[in-house]
Design a protein around this motif. Structure first.
Motif, PDB file in Angstrom:
ATOM      1  N   UNK A 177       0.816  -1.224   0.000  1.00  0.00           N
ATOM      2  CA  UNK A 177       0.000   0.000   0.000  1.00  0.00           C
ATOM      3  C   UNK A 177       0.848   1.272   0.000  1.00  0.00           C
ATOM      4  N   UNK A 178       2.139   1.128  -0.196  1.00  0.00           N
ATOM      5  CA  UNK A 178       3.020   2.301  -0.167  1.00  0.00           C
ATOM      6  C   UNK A 178       2.616   3.279  -1.281  1.00  0.00           C
ATOM      7  N   UNK A 179       2.117   4.449  -0.902  1.00  0.00           N
ATOM      8  CA  UNK A 179       1.565   5.425  -1.837  1.00  0.00           C
ATOM      9  C   UNK A 179       2.596   5.912  -2.850  1.00  0.00           C
ATOM     10  N   UNK A 180       3.794   6.234  -2.384  1.00  0.00           N
ATOM     11  CA  UNK A 180       4.835   6.772  -3.276  1.00  0.00           C
ATOM     12  C   UNK A 180       5.202   5.763  -4.352  1.00  0.00           C
ATOM     13  N   UNK A 181       5.288   4.494  -3.979  1.00  0.00           N
ATOM     14  CA  UNK A 181       5.618   3.464  -4.958  1.00  0.00           C
ATOM     15  C   UNK A 181       4.479   3.258  -5.950  1.00  0.00           C
TER      16      UNK A 181
END
Length: 383
Positions: A177-181
């Protein structure tokens, strides 16, 4: 030299006697030397979990030194973080570098030092250095998420979108769920597809261009037109003739940059042509001289109404002009019939196209300059 006092001799004798008769207290026991040897820090195969400073002071000392190294590396990291917050990225890099040089055994700390230095390098625009530090951080700790994110961003900056996608996918396995990735992956995928599409278009355009070039050379070869190419061997001033060979010479004229021979839809050639007027050191350039056009037609158009300003005597009239080309090999000038087409002249056995541009010299018939110019030169009329 004065003899030693008797008391010194006596002291030395006592010492030697003691050395011979008394055993060294800290020497290894012949039966247990291996166990005692194992207790020396340098030769230990395993380090005990708990170290008693009284029983093993040497090992406790080494452990203390090790902790000091980690504390120093930690201190360098904190110093670098302070500089980073101040946006003094160069000093931050210096601090992180000092921390890395400590070579501490804390893998997590080393990974952070490399990742933080990568961030500082990134803000300075040193994307390759930042990427190298991101890779180094992952060698310390492969699942270090910040290093993965930084590496993906570096690949985006250097336009290596396939690697950016790979790093994003690896990072999303660690944190789905890492937004930046997720944002970076979406952008990388879009740019990657666009780059592939552009590459395909470029390849198709190059293929088309090559096909057109091959058709052009084949047309020249079929006509038996000779091209003059700069020799690649020996003297650079020497030229060599070639026919139907793929040369850069016809792709662009050296005399007029950007001009070139063109094969039209009907399979006919249009050449860039230069007319030289030696008497006045002037030139005329015809960008597209159709191979089926006659010289007299161009001369009539050029010297019919508006005469050139340099022709003060108004001698340059189409029917009063002579046309020549030079054969540099034989150093002979050949006179061209004005009624001839360009193709007929280009197919002459002594004509060579040099630098992609057929060139001709124009003189006024029976003029004093013309007679003087050819007084020491060979010339011949084309039959």
């Amino acid at each position: 030299m004065d003899p030693k006092p008797p008391e010194e001799d006596e002291t030395m004798d006592q010492f030697m006697e003691k050395f011979r008769t008394q055993k060294y207290e800290k020497a290894f026991n012949e039966e247990t030397w291996e166990e005692e040897f194992e207790k020396i820090p340098m030769f230990m195969k395993e380090v005990p979990d708990e170290i008693d400073p009284e029983k093993n002071p040497e090992l406790a000392c080494l452990q203390s030194m090790l902790f000091d190294v980690e504390e120093q590396a930690q201190s360098c990291k904190e110093e670098g973080n302070d500089y980073f917050k101040e946006k003094n990225y160069k000093k931050a890099i210096t601090a992180y570098t000092e921390g890395i040089k400590k070579n501490c055994k804390d893998v997590e700390l080393n990974a952070v030092l490399y990742t933080n230095r990568a961030a500082a390098q990134f803000h300075l625009g040193n994307y390759r250095s930042s990427l190298n530090d991101s890779i180094a951080a992952r060698k310390q700790k492969p699942d270090h998420l910040k290093a993965v994110i930084r590496g993906a961003l570096c690949y985006m900056e250097i336009k290596n979108y396939s690697e950016a996608l790979k790093w994003c996918d690896e990072g999303l396995q660690i944190s789905p769920t890492e937004k930046k990735l997720l944002e970076t992956r979406t952008k990388a995928d879009k740019l990657h597809r666009a780059a592939e599409r552009d590459a395909r278009k470029l390849k198709q355009a190059e293929k088309k261009k090559q096909a057109e070039k091959d058709s052009l050379f084949l047309a020249i070869k079929d006509r038996g037109i000779k091209l003059l190419e700069k020799s690649k061997k020996g003297d650079e001033d020497e030229d060599e003739e070639t026919s139907g060979t793929v040369l850069n010479d016809i792709s662009s004229s050296e005399n007029v940059p950007g001009s070139q021979v063109v094969l039209d839809e009907n399979g006919r050639l249009h050449w860039p042509v230069l007319f030289f007027y030696p008497e006045h050191s002037q030139t005329d350039f015809i960008s597209a001289f159709h191979e089926d056009s006659r010289f007299i037609d161009h001369l009539n158009e050029m010297f019919s109404q508006d005469l050139p300003q340099w022709d003060t005597d108004q001698k340059y009239v189409a029917h009063n002009l002579e046309i020549f080309f030079e054969d540099e090999t034989s150093q002979c000038f050949y006179q061209v019939d004005p009624e001839s087409t360009l193709l007929e002249v280009l197919q002459h056995s002594r004509f060579c196209v040099k630098a992609g541009t057929p060139s001709f010299l124009i003189f006024v018939k029976k003029s004093t300059f013309c007679k003087t110019y050819f007084s020491d030169k060979k010339r011949q009329r084309i039959h």
